[in-house]
Structure formats: C-alpha cells, structure tokens
Design a protein around this motif. Sequence first.
Motif, PDB file in Angstrom:
ATOM      1  N   TYR A  87       0.813  -1.212   0.000  1.00 22.93           N
ATOM      2  CA  TYR A  87       0.000   0.000   0.000  1.00 22.93           C
ATOM      3  C   TYR A  87       0.854   1.275   0.000  1.00 22.93           C
ATOM      4  CZ  TYR A  87      -3.092  -3.708   1.562  1.00 22.93           C
ATOM      5  OH  TYR A  87      -3.779  -4.900   1.663  1.00 22.93           O
ATOM      6  N   HIS A  88       2.129   1.123  -0.257  1.00 24.02           N
ATOM      7  CA  HIS A  88       3.065   2.250  -0.187  1.00 24.02           C
ATOM      8  C   HIS A  88       2.647   3.413  -1.087  1.00 24.02           C
ATOM      9  CE1 HIS A  88       6.831   4.436   0.157  1.00 24.02           C
ATOM     10  NE2 HIS A  88       6.860   4.492  -1.162  1.00 24.02           N
ATOM     11  N   GLN A  89       2.345   3.135  -2.349  1.00 23.92           N
ATOM     12  CA  GLN A  89       1.982   4.210  -3.284  1.00 23.92           C
ATOM     13  C   GLN A  89       0.720   4.934  -2.824  1.00 23.92           C
ATOM     14  OE1 GLN A  89       4.519   5.099  -4.687  1.00 23.92           O
ATOM     15  NE2 GLN A  89       4.102   4.909  -6.866  1.00 23.92           N
ATOM     16  N   LEU A  90      -0.263   4.183  -2.361  1.00 24.25           N
ATOM     17  CA  LEU A  90      -1.502   4.805  -1.888  1.00 24.25           C
ATOM     18  C   LEU A  90      -1.232   5.739  -0.705  1.00 24.25           C
ATOM     19  CD1 LEU A  90      -3.778   1.648  -2.112  1.00 24.25           C
ATOM     20  CD2 LEU A  90      -4.014   3.720  -3.493  1.00 24.25           C
ATOM     21  N   ILE A  91      -0.390   5.289   0.200  1.00 28.36           N
ATOM     22  CA  ILE A  91      -0.040   6.109   1.369  1.00 28.36           C
ATOM     23  C   ILE A  91       0.702   7.369   0.927  1.00 28.36           C
ATOM     24  CG2 ILE A  91       1.332   6.172   3.509  1.00 28.36           C
ATOM     25  CD1 ILE A  91      -1.150   4.327   3.583  1.00 28.36           C
ATOM     26  N   GLU A  92       1.642   7.206   0.014  1.00 25.87           N
ATOM     27  CA  GLU A  92       2.468   8.335  -0.424  1.00 25.87           C
ATOM     28  C   GLU A  92       1.678   9.423  -1.139  1.00 25.87           C
ATOM     29  OE1 GLU A  92       5.680   9.015   0.475  1.00 25.87           O
ATOM     30  OE2 GLU A  92       5.186   7.326   1.782  1.00 25.87           O
ATOM     31  N   VAL A  93       0.596   9.070  -1.833  1.00 29.56           N
ATOM     32  CA  VAL A  93      -0.202  10.094  -2.516  1.00 29.56           C
ATOM     33  C   VAL A  93      -1.315  10.651  -1.635  1.00 29.56           C
ATOM     34  CG1 VAL A  93       0.338   9.248  -4.827  1.00 29.56           C
ATOM     35  CG2 VAL A  93      -1.730   8.432  -3.686  1.00 29.56           C
ATOM     36  N   GLY A  94      -1.364  10.237  -0.372  1.00 31.16           N
ATOM     37  CA  GLY A  94      -2.304  10.827   0.572  1.00 31.16           C
ATOM     38  C   GLY A  94      -3.627  10.101   0.737  1.00 31.16           C
ATOM     39  N   MET A  95      -3.701   8.856   0.290  1.00 27.04           N
ATOM     40  CA  MET A  95      -4.942   8.093   0.421  1.00 27.04           C
ATOM     41  C   MET A  95      -5.025   7.440   1.805  1.00 27.04           C
ATOM     42  SD  MET A  95      -6.389   8.406  -2.572  1.00 27.04           S
ATOM     43  CE  MET A  95      -7.176   7.100  -3.462  1.00 27.04           C
ATOM     44  N   THR A  96      -6.262   7.190   2.240  1.00 25.52           N
ATOM     45  CA  THR A  96      -6.548   6.541   3.517  1.00 25.52           C
ATOM     46  C   THR A  96      -7.566   5.433   3.270  1.00 25.52           C
ATOM     47  OG1 THR A  96      -6.170   8.613   4.707  1.00 25.52           O
ATOM     48  CG2 THR A  96      -7.438   6.928   5.867  1.00 25.52           C
ATOM     49  N   PRO A  97      -7.401   4.278   3.917  1.00 30.86           N
ATOM     50  CA  PRO A  97      -8.375   3.189   3.749  1.00 30.86           C
ATOM     51  C   PRO A  97      -9.551   3.329   4.719  1.00 30.86           C
ATOM     52  CG  PRO A  97      -6.529   2.411   5.042  1.00 30.86           C
ATOM     53  CD  PRO A  97      -6.243   3.842   4.684  1.00 30.86           C
ATOM     54  N   PHE A  98     -10.709   3.676   4.188  1.00 29.32           N
ATOM     55  CA  PHE A  98     -11.913   3.802   5.013  1.00 29.32           C
ATOM     56  C   PHE A  98     -12.730   2.524   4.899  1.00 29.32           C
ATOM     57  CE2 PHE A  98     -10.717   8.133   3.961  1.00 29.32           C
ATOM     58  CZ  PHE A  98     -10.843   8.777   5.178  1.00 29.32           C
ATOM     59  N   LEU A  99     -13.199   2.031   6.021  1.00 25.67           N
ATOM     60  CA  LEU A  99     -14.048   0.846   6.055  1.00 25.67           C
ATOM     61  C   LEU A  99     -15.499   1.327   6.030  1.00 25.67           C
ATOM     62  CD1 LEU A  99     -13.918  -2.238   6.253  1.00 25.67           C
ATOM     63  CD2 LEU A  99     -14.035  -1.993   8.738  1.00 25.67           C
ATOM     64  N   ILE A 100     -16.244   0.903   4.992  1.00 27.69           N
ATOM     65  CA  ILE A 100     -17.600   1.402   4.802  1.00 27.69           C
ATOM     66  C   ILE A 100     -18.575   0.241   4.710  1.00 27.69           C
ATOM     67  CG2 ILE A 100     -19.122   2.707   3.258  1.00 27.69           C
ATOM     68  CD1 ILE A 100     -16.773   4.481   2.586  1.00 27.69           C
ATOM     69  N   ARG A 140     -34.429 -11.096  -2.663  1.00 26.30           N
ATOM     70  CA  ARG A 140     -35.580 -11.919  -3.019  1.00 26.30           C
ATOM     71  C   ARG A 140     -36.201 -12.531  -1.759  1.00 26.30           C
ATOM     72  NH1 ARG A 140     -33.829 -15.521  -7.291  1.00 26.30           N
ATOM     73  NH2 ARG A 140     -34.029 -13.655  -8.543  1.00 26.30           N
ATOM     74  N   ILE A 141     -35.368 -12.985  -0.840  1.00 25.73           N
ATOM     75  CA  ILE A 141     -35.856 -13.615   0.387  1.00 25.73           C
ATOM     76  C   ILE A 141     -36.340 -12.560   1.384  1.00 25.73           C
ATOM     77  CG2 ILE A 141     -35.136 -14.988   2.392  1.00 25.73           C
ATOM     78  CD1 ILE A 141     -33.222 -16.445   0.509  1.00 25.73           C
ATOM     79  N   GLY A 142     -35.815 -11.352   1.254  1.00 28.40           N
ATOM     80  CA  GLY A 142     -36.207 -10.276   2.156  1.00 28.40           C
ATOM     81  C   GLY A 142     -35.281 -10.109   3.342  1.00 28.40           C
ATOM     82  N   TRP A 143     -34.114 -10.732   3.283  1.00 29.76           N
ATOM     83  CA  TRP A 143     -33.147 -10.571   4.370  1.00 29.76           C
ATOM     84  C   TRP A 143     -32.484  -9.214   4.279  1.00 29.76           C
ATOM     85  CZ3 TRP A 143     -29.893 -15.632   3.688  1.00 29.76           C
ATOM     86  CH2 TRP A 143     -30.651 -16.720   4.113  1.00 29.76           C
ATOM     87  N   GLU A 144     -32.238  -8.659   5.438  1.00 33.89           N
ATOM     88  CA  GLU A 144     -31.410  -7.457   5.479  1.00 33.89           C
ATOM     89  C   GLU A 144     -29.965  -7.923   5.563  1.00 33.89           C
ATOM     90  OE1 GLU A 144     -32.299  -4.389   8.250  1.00 33.89           O
ATOM     91  OE2 GLU A 144     -34.442  -4.759   8.107  1.00 33.89           O
ATOM     92  N   PHE A 145     -29.081  -7.158   4.993  1.00 35.77           N
ATOM     93  CA  PHE A 145     -27.673  -7.523   5.046  1.00 35.77           C
ATOM     94  C   PHE A 145     -26.822  -6.275   4.920  1.00 35.77           C
ATOM     95  CE2 PHE A 145     -28.895  -7.327   0.719  1.00 35.77           C
ATOM     96  CZ  PHE A 145     -27.822  -6.738   0.068  1.00 35.77           C
ATOM     97  N   ASP A 146     -25.594  -6.411   5.297  1.00 36.53           N
ATOM     98  CA  ASP A 146     -24.633  -5.340   5.158  1.00 36.53           C
ATOM     99  C   ASP A 146     -23.465  -5.854   4.333  1.00 36.53           C
ATOM    100  OD1 ASP A 146     -26.216  -3.874   6.881  1.00 36.53           O
ATOM    101  OD2 ASP A 146     -24.993  -4.310   8.642  1.00 36.53           O
ATOM    102  N   LEU A 147     -22.983  -5.026   3.457  1.00 33.60           N
ATOM    103  CA  LEU A 147     -21.803  -5.335   2.666  1.00 33.60           C
ATOM    104  C   LEU A 147     -20.718  -4.388   3.152  1.00 33.60           C
ATOM    105  CD1 LEU A 147     -20.491  -6.730   0.211  1.00 33.60           C
ATOM    106  CD2 LEU A 147     -21.393  -4.862  -1.167  1.00 33.60           C
ATOM    107  N   VAL A 148     -19.633  -4.939   3.659  1.00 35.71           N
ATOM    108  CA  VAL A 148     -18.573  -4.117   4.239  1.00 35.71           C
ATOM    109  C   VAL A 148     -17.324  -4.251   3.388  1.00 35.71           C
ATOM    110  CG1 VAL A 148     -17.153  -3.745   6.295  1.00 35.71           C
ATOM    111  CG2 VAL A 148     -19.527  -4.454   6.554  1.00 35.71           C
ATOM    112  N   GLY A 149     -16.710  -3.118   3.084  1.00 40.19           N
ATOM    113  CA  GLY A 149     -15.494  -3.147   2.296  1.00 40.19           C
ATOM    114  C   GLY A 149     -14.635  -1.916   2.521  1.00 40.19           C
ATOM    115  N   THR A 150     -13.393  -2.024   2.125  1.00 43.69           N
ATOM    116  CA  THR A 150     -12.440  -0.924   2.234  1.00 43.69           C
ATOM    117  C   THR A 150     -12.465  -0.105   0.955  1.00 43.69           C
ATOM    118  OG1 THR A 150     -11.017  -2.188   3.719  1.00 43.69           O
ATOM    119  CG2 THR A 150      -9.988  -0.360   2.543  1.00 43.69           C
ATOM    120  N   PHE A 151     -12.482   1.201   1.112  1.00 41.13           N
ATOM    121  CA  PHE A 151     -12.425   2.133  -0.007  1.00 41.13           C
ATOM    122  C   PHE A 151     -11.323   3.149   0.279  1.00 41.13           C
ATOM    123  CE2 PHE A 151     -16.666   0.418  -0.051  1.00 41.13           C
ATOM    124  CZ  PHE A 151     -16.912   0.200  -1.396  1.00 41.13           C
TER     125      PHE A 151
END
Length: 191
Positions: A87-100, A140-151
């Motif tokens: 993740y070096h390049q991402l850090i160097e250009v000022g990016m941050t990993p947010f968990l959403i 379709r079933i009507g379940w609630e769910f959460d999708l979690v990922g890093t952006f």
Amino acid sequence: MDSALQTTDKEIFRIIGISDADFEKIDNSDWIWSVYPFEAGDERPIAAFSEFASAFKLACRLNDFVEGGMGVKPILRTETDIELDRYHQLIEVGMTPFLICLKSQGGELEVIDGVSNNLDEISLENDISELVTNLKIRRRIGWEFDLVGTFWAPSRRLAIKKARTFSAMISELQDRVPGVFEKAILSYSHS
C-alpha cells in the motif's frame, strides 16, 4: 530541532507503540514495520512497510478514526512473510483506507470506525459474483444484510462517494444479467 517538537514526536511515537529501543531500528534495513490495530494485537498486522515513514503515516491517519487505535511494530525482515509495501503508493499520494458498510435497506452507507483484516479495496473484479449473488438472493428472500469493504480515498467524503458508485454498479449489474449468478450457484450445489 526545537526540544518541544522532539518531545511531541516522542509522544506520538509512544501513542503508536514505538519504544526507545524500536526507535533505534528505524534506519536499520534488517527491520520492517508492521501496522496493526491495538484491539487485535500485533500478531494481526494489516500492512507492512520497508520504511518506517510509510507505516507511521498509515498508523497516524487510521488513528484519527479507528476505535482502539493503531500501532506500529518493528519485525525482523527474515521473520515474516507478509507482503511488503503493498500500500506504499496509496499512502504516499495521501490516500486513507476507510471501512464502509453498505446497507441493504434504503441504500444507506456508514463509515465504520475500524479497519478490515487487510487493506485491499473491495472490487468488482475480485468480488463481483459473490456480491451480486448475495444481493439478489437476499433481496428476493427479504433478508437485510450489510456489505462491508475498504475504499481508499483522500477524505471520508470521497470514500463515501466511491462506495455509493460501487453500490450503484452492483445494482446495475444484477439488473442487466438476471439469473446468471443463481444458475451458477444451483449448478455448483448439485455437483
């Protein structure tokens, strides 16, 4: 250097878990720097860097919002197989990993005050069949769910915008290719 500034630097180093003995390893190439959530302990690093500066930047950015805080620890280069500088390049250009968290009801988003087990960004290329299948079946079933990922983004606002775009792409794809993912699951479960 101003002695007040040095004191502040030492305090910051202590906040992220760097001791005086660790500080002496900063310019020694035998050591790498792992970044880990304090809650999980140093045996679960989320990233590792060959340079202290990158590890320090990441830990400081994450400490702004990760509940429980982030630490940095030196590890002998020969004692780990963690991928270095991923993740070096991402850090160097000022990016941050947010968990959403993308919520199934109403398209709501929530930025989580935490960090994932790794910092890889959620992507259509790597996660599409699982994501679309789960969304369609659960809706379709009507379940609630959460999708979690890093952006990765330079700010929380832009990370949310990126997550909304990702959510819209998933919805669009599931509408364009009806039945494909369910067929794949059914054929897999019958084999």
